[in-house]
Enzyme design. Structure first.
Site, PDB file in Angstrom:
ATOM      1  N   ASP A   1       0.825  -1.215   0.000  1.00 56.90           N
ATOM      2  CA  ASP A   1       0.000   0.000   0.000  1.00 56.90           C
ATOM      3  C   ASP A   1       0.856   1.260   0.000  1.00 56.90           C
ATOM      4  O   ASP A   1       2.026   1.246   0.388  1.00 56.90           O
ATOM      5  CB  ASP A   1      -0.956   0.027   1.208  1.00 56.90           C
ATOM      6  CG  ASP A   1      -0.244   0.116   2.551  1.00 56.90           C
ATOM      7  OD1 ASP A   1       0.752  -0.603   2.755  1.00 56.90           O
ATOM      8  OD2 ASP A   1      -0.676   0.918   3.409  1.00 56.90           O
TER       9      ASP A   1
ATOM     10  N   GLU B   1      -0.007  -1.255   5.614  1.00 56.97           N
ATOM     11  CA  GLU B   1       1.028  -0.899   6.582  1.00 56.97           C
ATOM     12  C   GLU B   1       0.899   0.572   6.977  1.00 56.97           C
ATOM     13  O   GLU B   1       1.080   0.935   8.141  1.00 56.97           O
ATOM     14  CB  GLU B   1       2.419  -1.146   5.988  1.00 56.97           C
ATOM     15  CG  GLU B   1       3.565  -1.017   6.984  1.00 56.97           C
ATOM     16  CD  GLU B   1       4.115   0.385   7.165  1.00 56.97           C
ATOM     17  OE1 GLU B   1       4.911   0.597   8.090  1.00 56.97           O
ATOM     18  OE2 GLU B   1       3.749   1.301   6.395  1.00 56.97           O
TER      19      GLU B   1
HETATM   20 ZN   LIG Z   1       6.665   2.160   4.284  1.00 62.54          ZN
END
Ligand SMILES: [Zn+2]
Length: 416
Positions: free
Chosen positions: A85, A180
């Site tokens: 992401d 994340e």
């Molecule tokens: Zn990162």
């Protein structure tokens, strides 16, 4: 100086960066955005094509794969991780990566933002990169080298090992996680599904950087319930929750304990969100510190201040709920520094001086380490992340790839 990995790294980063994978902290789903799976599915195809084994896309959106151990080699299982992401902090829609080959040391301009300049003046590390191939976005988006550089590095290292079966290494597990950037990258099933003795995230900055110390983090939710009444007949009845919230904010140690007044090893209490009305309001805090005691003290202080506000108005209700987020990975790693030492040795082997400041944030590795898989963080080369000036040197990515290859070979030698 160009290396054998440069072309593959460059092509992969350009290909991955063009796929929008922005995560969304307001979304309750997992992964938070379905578009992340566009890249995850591509990685599954590419891993299968290069001959990786046990390639899966889990129902929590993580790509897993195995590079089997070289026959005859007994060694710990090493995980190589990166996140797919990109940050919600800046526009990531239709990223157009641009390669500035053999960078001339001057200012880089952007086709889609004529006033924007990237130069050694606003990004000093760029001064050291003359002659490198630099990748940027086109001016209106972030690039997403954070962390598609990490993805590319792990993929190129994996391909190199699969193409060169004579290189001795133990079993390697790859994992590409979603979400994340919104702190939801590590599903509770990941440690068992990964099955690694220790692992590395490739999600750091300058060459040589090995990080094994992150913040410890809690979140706090303060709820203030007042007494609502018709404003025309509110005398001696109404208790306005907003006034109490404002009072609470005023009693916080604003000059000594906020992100904007602290640095290095200092922790903080950060009021991140405040919403509500006269009847009830909510204040969302994040608490950060490098030490357990410090973190507990920030929580205790916030509790105390809430009690003090409540004491001024017995008719109101003030609650403060603190929940753990992640913990400094140092607590676990300092008990066995092998994963860190391996990474340091691998850096030295490719001519880099290993270094690592504690990071004032967390990584997927913070959660994984706490859950039993020690996971330090290794550099990728990414710079000026989460904004339009984000850039990376292909040659820095090649150094990270070499570090990955060195460390899996070294891990194979450590097992007695
Ligand atoms: Zn990162």
């Amino acid at each position: 100086m160009r290396t054998e990995f440069d072309t593959d790294l460059e092509e992969r980063l350009v290909r991955y960066a063009a796929i929008d994978t922005q995560s969304d902290e307001d979304s309750p789903s997992s992964p938070s955005t379905a578009i992340q799976l566009d890249l995850s599915r591509l990685l599954v195809e590419e891993l299968e094509a290069m001959g990786a084994q046990e390639v899966t896309l889990t129902d929590y959106g993580t790509v897993l794969a195995t590079i089997p151990a070289t026959p005859g080699v007994e060694a710990p299982v090493v995980g190589l991780l990166a996140h797919v992401d990109t940050a919600p902090a800046y526009n990531a829609n239709v990223v157009k990566p641009v390669v500035h080959r053999n960078y001339n040391g001057g200012a880089i301009t952007f086709a889609d933002a004529p006033d924007l300049r990237l130069s050694p003046e606003n990004s000093p590390y760029l001064a050291e990169k003359a002659g490198d191939d630099i990748i940027t976005a086109s001016g209106t988006t972030l690039l997403g080298a954070d962390d598609k550089a990490g993805v590319a590095i792990a993929m190129v290292a994996a391909k190199h090992l699969l193409d060169n079966p004579d290189i001795p290494h133990g079993k390697i597990r790859l994992a590409f996680t979603p979400d994340e950037e919104i702190g939801r990258g590590v599903d509770e099933r990941l440690p068992a599904d990964l099955g690694a003795d220790f692992a590395y995230t490739f999600d750091g900055s300058k060459p040589g950087e090995i990080i094994y110390e992150t913040f410890s983090a809690d979140a706090a939710l303060v709820t203030i319930t007042g007494v609502s009444a018709h404003t025309g007949w509110a005398k001696d009845t109404m208790v306005n929750a907003l006034y109490l919230a404002a009072k609470l904010v005023q009693t916080l140690p604003l000059a000594t304990l906020t992100p904007e007044t602290t640095e290095d090893r200092q922790g903080f209490i950060h009021l991140n969100e405040m919403r509500g009305n006269a009847a009830e309001c909510e204040l969302k805090f994040i608490l950060r510190d490098f030490e357990r005691d410090g973190l507990a003290a920030h929580g205790a202080l916030l509790q105390q201040l809430c009690e003090a506000i409540a004491a001024t108005e017995p008719r109101a209700k003030v609650t403060c709920a603190i929940r753990p987020q992640y913990r400094n990975m140092r607590y676990w790693l300092e008990e066995d520094m092998t994963p860190v030492e391996l990474a340091r040795e691998a850096c030295r082997a490719v001519g880099l001086d290993p270094k690592g400041e504690p990071i004032r944030g967390g990584t997927d590795g913070s959660r994984l380490t706490e859950m039993g898989v020690p996971t330090p963080n290794i550099f990728t080369g990414m710079q000026e992340i989460h904004g339009p000036l984000e850039w990376i040197s292909v040659q820095d990515m090649a150094l990270a790839t070499k570090v990955a290859l060195e460390l899996v070979q070294r891990a194979a030698r450590t097992d007695g």
